[in-house]
Motif scaffolding. Structure first.
Motif: not given
Length: 85
Positions: A17-36
């Motif tokens: 669960p911790l790795r899955m949560q971290r993966s989701k956070e990284v994916a969210d950061l990726y999409y926010r960065s592309v938007e930026a």
């Protein structure tokens, strides 16, 4: 009782669960960065892309793509340019 993980999962790691949560956070950061990046917030995008790379949670091909974004951002910043065209 919970059902077992699908056998098609590529990762050798169990469903941590911790790795899955971290993966989701990284994916969210990726999409926010592309938007930026597309909005011309290049410093914000560069920082986000760097953090995604440093996470170690992305495939090598994606890492190379992000390094390309960073190289483009560095070039734009050095020339004083804003949003990509």
């Amino acid at each position: 009782a919970s059902s077992p993980a699908p056998a098609t999962q590529a990762s050798p790691q169990p469903n941590d669960p911790l790795r899955m949560q971290r993966s989701k956070e990284v994916a969210d950061l990726y999409y926010r960065s592309v938007e930026a990046y597309h909005a011309g917030r290049l410093e914000e995008a560069r920082t986000g892309f760097q953090k995604v790379i440093e996470s170690g949670l992305i495939p090598p091909a994606m890492e190379e793509t992000l390094k390309g974004y960073i190289k483009d951002i560095d070039g734009r910043l050095s020339r004083g340019q804003g949003a990509p065209r």
